[in-house]
Design a protein around this motif. Sequence first.
Motif, PDB file in Angstrom:
ATOM      1  N   THR A 181      27.143  38.648 127.186  1.00  0.00           N
ATOM      2  CA  THR A 181      26.475  39.934 127.375  1.00  0.00           C
ATOM      3  C   THR A 181      27.469  40.988 127.831  1.00  0.00           C
ATOM      4  N   GLU A 182      28.365  40.609 128.719  1.00  0.00           N
ATOM      5  CA  GLU A 182      29.389  41.549 129.183  1.00  0.00           C
ATOM      6  C   GLU A 182      30.295  41.998 128.036  1.00  0.00           C
ATOM      7  N   VAL A 183      30.700  41.061 127.197  1.00  0.00           N
ATOM      8  CA  VAL A 183      31.577  41.396 126.074  1.00  0.00           C
ATOM      9  C   VAL A 183      30.861  42.300 125.072  1.00  0.00           C
ATOM     10  N   ILE A 184      29.618  41.991 124.766  1.00  0.00           N
ATOM     11  CA  ILE A 184      28.904  42.816 123.793  1.00  0.00           C
ATOM     12  C   ILE A 184      28.588  44.189 124.378  1.00  0.00           C
ATOM     13  N   TYR A 185      28.372  44.253 125.683  1.00  0.00           N
ATOM     14  CA  TYR A 185      28.173  45.549 126.336  1.00  0.00           C
ATOM     15  C   TYR A 185      29.438  46.402 126.203  1.00  0.00           C
ATOM     16  N   LEU A 186      30.593  45.804 126.471  1.00  0.00           N
ATOM     17  CA  LEU A 186      31.854  46.534 126.319  1.00  0.00           C
ATOM     18  C   LEU A 186      32.107  46.919 124.861  1.00  0.00           C
ATOM     19  N   ALA A 187      31.668  46.071 123.934  1.00  0.00           N
ATOM     20  CA  ALA A 187      31.844  46.402 122.521  1.00  0.00           C
ATOM     21  C   ALA A 187      30.982  47.604 122.130  1.00  0.00           C
ATOM     22  N   TYR A 188      29.799  47.716 122.727  1.00  0.00           N
ATOM     23  CA  TYR A 188      28.921  48.858 122.433  1.00  0.00           C
ATOM     24  C   TYR A 188      29.353  50.123 123.168  1.00  0.00           C
ATOM     25  N   LYS A 189      29.688  49.993 124.450  1.00  0.00           N
ATOM     26  CA  LYS A 189      29.939  51.173 125.287  1.00  0.00           C
ATOM     27  C   LYS A 189      31.415  51.489 125.491  1.00  0.00           C
ATOM     28  N   GLY A 190      32.268  50.474 125.427  1.00  0.00           N
ATOM     29  CA  GLY A 190      33.675  50.685 125.734  1.00  0.00           C
ATOM     30  C   GLY A 190      33.861  50.844 127.241  1.00  0.00           C
ATOM     31  N   ASP A 191      35.084  51.082 127.652  1.00  0.00           N
ATOM     32  CA  ASP A 191      35.391  51.325 129.066  1.00  0.00           C
ATOM     33  C   ASP A 191      36.522  52.354 129.111  1.00  0.00           C
ATOM     34  N   THR A 192      36.151  53.584 129.389  1.00  0.00           N
ATOM     35  CA  THR A 192      37.130  54.672 129.355  1.00  0.00           C
ATOM     36  C   THR A 192      38.159  54.559 130.471  1.00  0.00           C
ATOM     37  N   ASP A 193      37.818  53.880 131.565  1.00  0.00           N
ATOM     38  CA  ASP A 193      38.768  53.735 132.672  1.00  0.00           C
ATOM     39  C   ASP A 193      40.004  52.937 132.279  1.00  0.00           C
ATOM     40  N   VAL A 194      39.839  51.995 131.379  1.00  0.00           N
ATOM     41  CA  VAL A 194      40.981  51.190 130.931  1.00  0.00           C
ATOM     42  C   VAL A 194      41.303  51.469 129.463  1.00  0.00           C
ATOM     43  N   THR A 195      40.790  52.556 128.965  1.00  0.00           N
ATOM     44  CA  THR A 195      41.013  53.046 127.594  1.00  0.00           C
ATOM     45  C   THR A 195      40.609  52.045 126.510  1.00  0.00           C
ATOM     46  N   TRP A 196      39.491  51.340 126.748  1.00  0.00           N
ATOM     47  CA  TRP A 196      38.920  50.505 125.703  1.00  0.00           C
ATOM     48  C   TRP A 196      37.899  51.341 124.960  1.00  0.00           C
ATOM     49  N   SER A 197      38.063  51.425 123.664  1.00  0.00           N
ATOM     50  CA  SER A 197      37.088  52.178 122.880  1.00  0.00           C
ATOM     51  C   SER A 197      35.961  51.243 122.449  1.00  0.00           C
ATOM     52  N   GLU A 198      34.868  51.844 122.064  1.00  0.00           N
ATOM     53  CA  GLU A 198      33.754  51.023 121.608  1.00  0.00           C
ATOM     54  C   GLU A 198      34.065  50.446 120.227  1.00  0.00           C
ATOM     55  N   THR A 199      33.829  49.175 120.090  1.00  0.00           N
ATOM     56  CA  THR A 199      34.122  48.483 118.845  1.00  0.00           C
ATOM     57  C   THR A 199      32.950  48.553 117.878  1.00  0.00           C
ATOM     58  N   CYS A 200      31.756  48.654 118.422  1.00  0.00           N
ATOM     59  CA  CYS A 200      30.563  48.606 117.573  1.00  0.00           C
ATOM     60  C   CYS A 200      30.415  49.847 116.701  1.00  0.00           C
ATOM     61  N   GLY A 201      31.143  50.924 117.017  1.00  0.00           N
ATOM     62  CA  GLY A 201      31.137  52.074 116.124  1.00  0.00           C
ATOM     63  C   GLY A 201      31.763  51.727 114.780  1.00  0.00           C
ATOM     64  N   SER A 202      32.749  50.850 114.794  1.00  0.00           N
ATOM     65  CA  SER A 202      33.426  50.440 113.564  1.00  0.00           C
ATOM     66  C   SER A 202      32.865  49.143 112.987  1.00  0.00           C
ATOM     67  N   PHE A 203      32.358  48.280 113.852  1.00  0.00           N
ATOM     68  CA  PHE A 203      31.850  46.970 113.422  1.00  0.00           C
ATOM     69  C   PHE A 203      30.397  46.794 113.869  1.00  0.00           C
ATOM     70  N   GLY A 204      29.547  47.721 113.440  1.00  0.00           N
ATOM     71  CA  GLY A 204      28.142  47.722 113.858  1.00  0.00           C
ATOM     72  C   GLY A 204      27.364  46.498 113.419  1.00  0.00           C
ATOM     73  N   VAL A 205      27.601  46.028 112.203  1.00  0.00           N
ATOM     74  CA  VAL A 205      26.883  44.855 111.690  1.00  0.00           C
ATOM     75  C   VAL A 205      27.230  43.626 112.532  1.00  0.00           C
ATOM     76  N   PHE A 206      28.501  43.482 112.851  1.00  0.00           N
ATOM     77  CA  PHE A 206      28.936  42.356 113.677  1.00  0.00           C
ATOM     78  C   PHE A 206      28.224  42.387 115.034  1.00  0.00           C
ATOM     79  N   CYS A 207      28.189  43.553 115.657  1.00  0.00           N
ATOM     80  CA  CYS A 207      27.584  43.672 116.982  1.00  0.00           C
ATOM     81  C   CYS A 207      26.086  43.391 116.954  1.00  0.00           C
ATOM     82  N   LYS A 208      25.407  43.881 115.935  1.00  0.00           N
ATOM     83  CA  LYS A 208      23.961  43.630 115.838  1.00  0.00           C
ATOM     84  C   LYS A 208      23.672  42.155 115.644  1.00  0.00           C
ATOM     85  N   LYS A 209      24.477  41.499 114.812  1.00  0.00           N
ATOM     86  CA  LYS A 209      24.273  40.063 114.610  1.00  0.00           C
ATOM     87  C   LYS A 209      24.641  39.267 115.860  1.00  0.00           C
TER      88      LYS A 209
END
Length: 189
Positions: A113-141
């Motif tokens: 859940t933590e990993v998928i949350y970071l994939a959806y929201k990202g973490d700007t404090d450590v400059t992680w961008s959201e991955t689900c913007g590019s890989f939405g199908v993967f995140c939904k599945k």
Amino acid sequence: MGDLAQKNVMESENNGSNIGEIMLRLLPMALCVVALVIMLKDSQTNDYGSLSYSDLGIFRYLVHANGICAAYSLLSAIVAALPRPTTLPRAWTIFLLDQILTYIILAAGAASTEVIYLAYKGDTDVTWSETCGSFGVFCKKATAPISITFIVSLCYVGLSLLSSYRLFSKYEAPIGQNNNKGGIEIANY
């Protein structure tokens, strides 16, 4: 004849609760297999590259945890179906294994859940961008097996409660060596 009727009633009540326990042990097996298959088939390739469950260690852990829990659920259902009297070592073994598997599957669900949350929201404090913007199908599945894993966790909590009730209501607590007459143990320093 009265004792025989009472014995038959007790056996039929035991069979009813035993069938309920067997079904409760088989339900997580089916759910774990569904979550495992969905996660194994989860991958996406696009202009940015490819992403699969195996690229993320926590999703590999989720797959392994679901596999282990499915196998344990099947084995424990078989053991529950065997018409043998429950012994103290058997009750302790089932109780401890139910507890261990509950924590394994709960940890897999929480970490995923933590990993998928970071994939959806990202973490700007450590400059992680959201991955689900590019890989939405993967995140939904990937969200589906995580949700199923929490349902499995609830099943295992129920199994843990059942096995603890069976253990601690059937067998007495061990009697300690105490020299006081009131039955209260007092630490000597």
